[in-house]
Motif scaffolding. Structure first.
Motif, PDB file in Angstrom:
ATOM      1  N   PHE A  31      62.950  62.937 107.764  1.00 27.61           N
ATOM      2  CA  PHE A  31      62.783  62.410 106.256  1.00 27.61           C
ATOM      3  C   PHE A  31      63.104  63.653 105.325  1.00 27.61           C
ATOM      4  CE2 PHE A  31      59.768  62.441 102.633  1.00 27.61           C
ATOM      5  CZ  PHE A  31      60.125  61.205 102.024  1.00 27.61           C
ATOM      6  N   LEU A  32      62.552  64.624 105.552  1.00 24.12           N
ATOM      7  CA  LEU A  32      62.807  66.124 104.616  1.00 24.12           C
ATOM      8  C   LEU A  32      64.375  66.361 104.637  1.00 24.12           C
ATOM      9  CD1 LEU A  32      59.766  68.218 106.186  1.00 24.12           C
ATOM     10  CD2 LEU A  32      59.841  66.652 104.034  1.00 24.12           C
ATOM     11  N   ILE A  33      65.056  66.333 105.807  1.00 22.54           N
ATOM     12  CA  ILE A  33      66.299  66.796 105.745  1.00 22.54           C
ATOM     13  C   ILE A  33      67.111  65.745 105.038  1.00 22.54           C
ATOM     14  CG2 ILE A  33      68.347  66.556 107.132  1.00 22.54           C
ATOM     15  CD1 ILE A  33      66.894  67.758 109.531  1.00 22.54           C
ATOM     16  N   GLY A  34      66.708  64.136 105.104  1.00 19.95           N
ATOM     17  CA  GLY A  34      67.110  63.272 104.396  1.00 19.95           C
ATOM     18  C   GLY A  34      67.016  63.556 102.845  1.00 19.95           C
ATOM     19  N   SER A  35      65.765  64.039 102.308  1.00 25.46           N
ATOM     20  CA  SER A  35      65.748  64.181 100.921  1.00 25.46           C
ATOM     21  C   SER A  35      66.611  65.279 100.500  1.00 25.46           C
ATOM     22  CB  SER A  35      64.161  64.759 100.634  1.00 25.46           C
ATOM     23  OG  SER A  35      63.288  63.532 101.084  1.00 25.46           O
ATOM     24  N   LEU A  36      66.795  66.299 101.067  1.00 27.54           N
ATOM     25  CA  LEU A  36      67.606  67.335 100.756  1.00 27.54           C
ATOM     26  C   LEU A  36      68.959  66.861 100.534  1.00 27.54           C
ATOM     27  CD1 LEU A  36      66.471  70.519 102.940  1.00 27.54           C
ATOM     28  CD2 LEU A  36      65.942  69.979 100.543  1.00 27.54           C
ATOM     29  N   ALA A  83      71.439  66.670  97.293  1.00 29.34           N
ATOM     30  CA  ALA A  83      72.923  67.270  97.306  1.00 29.34           C
ATOM     31  C   ALA A  83      73.694  66.154  96.837  1.00 29.34           C
ATOM     32  CB  ALA A  83      73.077  68.096  98.553  1.00 29.34           C
ATOM     33  N   GLY A  84      73.522  65.016  97.564  1.00 32.29           N
ATOM     34  CA  GLY A  84      74.445  63.807  97.281  1.00 32.29           C
ATOM     35  C   GLY A  84      74.327  63.246  95.843  1.00 32.29           C
ATOM     36  N   MET A  85      73.179  63.071  95.254  1.00 27.57           N
ATOM     37  CA  MET A  85      73.201  62.675  94.013  1.00 27.57           C
ATOM     38  C   MET A  85      73.844  63.525  93.199  1.00 27.57           C
ATOM     39  SD  MET A  85      69.368  60.817  94.355  1.00 27.57           S
ATOM     40  CE  MET A  85      69.077  60.727  92.594  1.00 27.57           C
ATOM     41  N   GLY A  86      73.658  64.871  93.106  1.00 33.13           N
ATOM     42  CA  GLY A  86      74.031  65.868  92.225  1.00 33.13           C
ATOM     43  C   GLY A  86      75.758  65.989  92.187  1.00 33.13           C
ATOM     44  N   LEU A  87      76.275  65.744  93.429  1.00 33.08           N
ATOM     45  CA  LEU A  87      77.667  65.966  93.569  1.00 33.08           C
ATOM     46  C   LEU A  87      78.179  64.401  93.044  1.00 33.08           C
ATOM     47  CD1 LEU A  87      78.355  67.454  96.942  1.00 33.08           C
ATOM     48  CD2 LEU A  87      79.065  68.388  94.907  1.00 33.08           C
ATOM     49  N   PHE A  88      77.381  63.503  93.555  1.00 32.88           N
ATOM     50  CA  PHE A  88      77.858  62.115  92.924  1.00 32.88           C
ATOM     51  C   PHE A  88      77.930  62.099  91.308  1.00 32.88           C
ATOM     52  CE2 PHE A  88      76.982  57.708  91.769  1.00 32.88           C
ATOM     53  CZ  PHE A  88      77.853  57.225  92.301  1.00 32.88           C
ATOM     54  N   THR A  89      76.886  62.104  90.802  1.00 29.55           N
ATOM     55  CA  THR A  89      76.881  62.121  89.311  1.00 29.55           C
ATOM     56  C   THR A  89      77.805  63.106  88.567  1.00 29.55           C
ATOM     57  OG1 THR A  89      74.820  63.580  89.381  1.00 29.55           O
ATOM     58  CG2 THR A  89      74.443  61.446  89.389  1.00 29.55           C
ATOM     59  N   LEU A  90      77.883  64.247  89.088  1.00 26.73           N
ATOM     60  CA  LEU A  90      78.946  64.861  88.556  1.00 26.73           C
ATOM     61  C   LEU A  90      80.387  64.638  88.573  1.00 26.73           C
ATOM     62  CD1 LEU A  90      80.018  67.890  87.276  1.00 26.73           C
ATOM     63  CD2 LEU A  90      80.117  68.635  89.701  1.00 26.73           C
ATOM     64  N   LEU A 104      63.134  65.858 119.681  1.00 23.47           N
ATOM     65  CA  LEU A 104      63.838  67.113 119.647  1.00 23.47           C
ATOM     66  C   LEU A 104      64.736  67.450 118.505  1.00 23.47           C
ATOM     67  CD1 LEU A 104      64.614  67.198 123.667  1.00 23.47           C
ATOM     68  CD2 LEU A 104      62.568  68.208 122.536  1.00 23.47           C
ATOM     69  N   THR A 105      64.791  68.481 118.278  1.00 19.68           N
ATOM     70  CA  THR A 105      65.723  69.108 117.051  1.00 19.68           C
ATOM     71  C   THR A 105      67.275  68.811 117.335  1.00 19.68           C
ATOM     72  OG1 THR A 105      65.873  71.359 118.070  1.00 19.68           O
ATOM     73  CG2 THR A 105      64.134  70.832 116.344  1.00 19.68           C
ATOM     74  N   THR A 106      67.532  68.895 118.639  1.00 16.37           N
ATOM     75  CA  THR A 106      68.962  68.603 119.085  1.00 16.37           C
ATOM     76  C   THR A 106      69.232  67.031 118.882  1.00 16.37           C
ATOM     77  OG1 THR A 106      68.264  68.374 121.318  1.00 16.37           O
ATOM     78  CG2 THR A 106      69.018  70.489 120.586  1.00 16.37           C
ATOM     79  N   GLU A 107      68.212  66.027 119.161  1.00 15.51           N
ATOM     80  CA  GLU A 107      68.527  64.652 119.013  1.00 15.51           C
ATOM     81  C   GLU A 107      68.579  64.386 117.387  1.00 15.51           C
ATOM     82  OE1 GLU A 107      65.262  62.528 120.998  1.00 15.51           O
ATOM     83  OE2 GLU A 107      65.877  63.531 122.951  1.00 15.51           O
ATOM     84  N   LEU A 108      67.557  65.104 116.835  1.00 14.36           N
ATOM     85  CA  LEU A 108      67.668  64.833 115.323  1.00 14.36           C
ATOM     86  C   LEU A 108      69.162  65.255 114.781  1.00 14.36           C
ATOM     87  CD1 LEU A 108      66.524  64.272 112.527  1.00 14.36           C
ATOM     88  CD2 LEU A 108      65.664  66.604 112.430  1.00 14.36           C
ATOM     89  N   GLY A 109      69.589  66.507 115.392  1.00 22.13           N
ATOM     90  CA  GLY A 109      70.932  67.052 114.799  1.00 22.13           C
ATOM     91  C   GLY A 109      72.158  65.890 115.302  1.00 22.13           C
ATOM     92  N   ARG A 110      71.790  65.541 116.507  1.00 21.28           N
ATOM     93  CA  ARG A 110      72.820  64.510 116.780  1.00 21.28           C
ATOM     94  C   ARG A 110      72.995  63.062 115.868  1.00 21.28           C
ATOM     95  NH1 ARG A 110      72.003  66.580 122.009  1.00 21.28           N
ATOM     96  NH2 ARG A 110      70.449  65.210 122.516  1.00 21.28           N
ATOM     97  N   SER A 111      71.469  62.858 115.776  1.00 22.48           N
ATOM     98  CA  SER A 111      71.649  61.576 114.821  1.00 22.48           C
ATOM     99  C   SER A 111      72.294  61.915 113.627  1.00 22.48           C
ATOM    100  CB  SER A 111      70.121  61.351 114.517  1.00 22.48           C
ATOM    101  OG  SER A 111      69.447  61.059 115.819  1.00 22.48           O
ATOM    102  N   TYR A 112      72.090  62.813 112.816  1.00 22.60           N
ATOM    103  CA  TYR A 112      72.686  63.058 111.718  1.00 22.60           C
ATOM    104  C   TYR A 112      74.354  63.241 111.718  1.00 22.60           C
ATOM    105  CZ  TYR A 112      69.068  63.466 108.504  1.00 22.60           C
ATOM    106  OH  TYR A 112      67.904  62.879 107.727  1.00 22.60           O
ATOM    107  N   LEU A 113      74.725  64.077 112.638  1.00 19.11           N
ATOM    108  CA  LEU A 113      76.141  64.311 112.990  1.00 19.11           C
ATOM    109  C   LEU A 113      76.960  63.188 113.555  1.00 19.11           C
ATOM    110  CD1 LEU A 113      76.182  67.831 114.979  1.00 19.11           C
ATOM    111  CD2 LEU A 113      76.770  67.413 112.540  1.00 19.11           C
ATOM    112  N   LEU A 120      74.321  58.724 101.563  1.00 12.65           N
ATOM    113  CA  LEU A 120      74.469  57.467 102.264  1.00 12.65           C
ATOM    114  C   LEU A 120      73.799  57.892 103.669  1.00 12.65           C
ATOM    115  CD1 LEU A 120      76.991  55.222 101.250  1.00 12.65           C
ATOM    116  CD2 LEU A 120      74.815  54.899 100.686  1.00 12.65           C
ATOM    117  N   THR A 121      74.348  58.953 104.042  1.00 10.56           N
ATOM    118  CA  THR A 121      73.841  59.612 105.351  1.00 10.56           C
ATOM    119  C   THR A 121      72.522  59.898 105.314  1.00 10.56           C
ATOM    120  OG1 THR A 121      76.093  60.580 105.778  1.00 10.56           O
ATOM    121  CG2 THR A 121      74.334  61.254 107.242  1.00 10.56           C
TER     122      THR A 121
END
Length: 507
Positions: A42-47, A51-58, A243-252, A306-307
């Motif tokens: 959730f915290l990674i998703g918030s970041l 970033a996504g909203m900033g780039l998108f609105t620009l 595990l952090t690796t599972e979390l990373g794979r989920s995003y990637l 969206l990711t």
């Protein structure tokens, strides 16, 4: 230049996302235990949302608003009604496909294929953008259009599939998002320049209001030919991130699919613009390059947004809603949703722009602070009412019919510009966080309580979009009363330049 603007956009996005993130963290640390991996996601998703909203609105400002202005101005020179209507339909449909709020809503509806729902809503927006052009060109009264179409909507609400009624109203709320609003408004201003009368500028407002009606009617019609089975269940998102690796794979693993999905969403509007540029616009290469860079920013922002939503942000909303629906904590659903609603709307940058517009329009009679406070109360109440529906299962029509009746009745009392701004403000209020977090939160709670997600959880966006219609027009009514009071006060006596005024005589 871009770096400075991007920093400002990122700051605005952080102001929108961080209050909700802080509230969720406090709830999870003090009341509702959740998996640590899910919280990290959730915290990674918030970041990623920031970033996504900033780039998108620009990117949207650099490309979509610019494209709308250019095409609108070019259409005015042709003065050919058929061309204006055809281009308006194609543009309205193409731009809606890329709307991030619609993408999120369509992914959450289990009984309609995502692509079918997005295309249906896009056609609805395209058709009503054509109607908007006709209204601007022929100075058709907004009030009677709103009365007629909302009467049609509520009459049809008693005949369509009950499972899709709330989805239909939510579709109208999510289409008026950060992608479509600046584009549609820019197009309207360009077309309104054909007219030279004093009401032309005022009639360029309310395009967003009318375009939000099209998706409601389109989804209603879809329900008649695409009936729901009634057996589909909503599966709230789950994430195994021990595990952090599972979390990373989920995003990637989510990014490649999202790259293709967003490319497919943006491709129609990009191709249309390039064809229009080649046939008619013939922009200088630096102006063209700036728009293309803006489309690139929009693409990157949408992918990140969206990711982050799909992998980390919405799943925790659903899990948190489920956890809070058990035991005594269910009674905290209403105050918690109201608290989130207050901060969500208060942090929306577009809301502050709206507040300033109303203050200028009323010549200071309604301050931006008072306007902001009224909108915060309105959206907070809307979120509370949505949780009441989750807890009780009461039909959304018990809220929408009286709410829209009041909003439409106020159109006969307040100035026409306030009415236009009010109906446009519904799209401002139902911002990205409403669809990405509050809707999954309501869905999770409804599922845990054993209710029908299709009828009881959906409709939250519609309630949030409805409340500003009443609030802004109520402020318009206050402006009318203050204006009448000022006009009724006796004017100060006039004195000649050479006349002696005995001030002590007034003591």
């Amino acid at each position: 230049m871009h770096k400075r603007i991007l920093t400002e956009k990122l700051r605005e996005a952080a102001a929108s996302v961080l209050p909700v993130t802080a509230i969720v963290l406090a709830v999870c640390l003090l009341l509702v235990p959740v998996d640590a991996g899910l919280m990290l996601a959730f915290l990674i998703g918030s970041l990623m949302l920031i970033a996504g909203m900033g780039l998108f609105t620009l990117g949207a400002e650099m490309s979509m608003s610019r494209i709308g202005n250019l095409i609108g101005a070019k259409l005015t020179k042709s003065r050919r009604l058929g061309v204006i209507l055809l281009v308006s339909f194609l543009l309205g449909a193409a731009i809606t496909v890329a709307e991030p709020d619609l993408q999120v809503l369509a992914a959450n509806v289990p009984q309609i294929d995502k692509t079918v729902l997005i295309l249906t809503v896009s056609v609805g927006v395209g058709l009503f953008l054509m109607l908007c052009m006709v209204r601007i060109l022929f100075a058709i009264s907004l009030r009677w259009l709103l009365l007629g179409f909302y009467a049609l909507i509520f009459a049809g609400a008693f005949f369509i599939d009950r499972d899709l009624l709330s989805v239909a109203f939510d579709s109208g709320g999510v289409t008026t998002g950060p992608m479509t609003v600046p584009f549609i408004m820019a197009l309207g201003v360009g077309v309104a320049s054909i007219r030279s009368d004093e009401n032309a500028k005022a009639d360029s407002f309310a395009l967003v209001a009318l375009c939000s009606i099209g998706p409601i009617l389109a989804v209603m019609l879809l329900s008649l030919i695409y009936p729901s089975s009634g057996a589909a269940s909503v599966e709230t998102a789950r994430l195994s991130a021990g595990l952090t690796t599972e979390l990373g794979r989920s995003y990637l693993s989510a990014i490649p699919g999202m790259l293709l999905e967003v490319a497919a969403a943006l491709l129609p509007i990009a191709v249309f613009f390039l064809l229009f540029h080649w046939i008619s616009l013939r922009l200088h290469r630096w102006a063209l390059l700036k728009i293309l860079i803006g489309i690139g920013y929009t693409y990157a922002g949408l992918v990140l947004f969206l990711t982050g939503v799909n992998v980390g942000f919405s799943p925790l909303g659903a899990v948190l809603g489920q956890a809070m629906a058990s035991g005594w904590q269910r009674w905290l659903l209403i105050p918690l949703a109201m608290l989130m609603g207050w901060f969500i709307i208060d942090a929306e940058p577009a809301v502050h722009i709206l507040n300033q517009q109303v203050e200028e329009l009323s010549a200071g009679a309604i301050s931006a602070r008072a306007m902001g406070l009224s909108l915060s109360v309105a959206v907070s109440c809307a979120n509370g009412l949505a949780m009441v529906r989750v807890l009780t299962g009461v039909s959304i029509l018990w809220f929408l019919i009286p709410g829209y009746a009041v909003a439409l009745a106020l159109t006969f009392v307040v100035p026409r510009t306030f009415t236009a701004i009010a109906f446009d403000s519904g799209g401002v209020a139902s911002g990205p966080l409403t669809a990405t977090f509050m809707l999954p939160f309501a869905m999770g709670a409804c599922e845990a309580l054993g209710g029908s997600v299709m009828t009881d959880a959906f409709g939250l966006v519609a309630l949030v979009a409805m409340m500003p219609l009443i609030t802004v027009q109520a402020m318009g009514g206050i402006y009318v009363l203050k204006s009448r009071k000022t006009a009724a006060q006796p004017a100060a006596p006039a004195f000649a330049d050479n006349e002696i005024i005995e001030l002590w005589g007034a003591c």
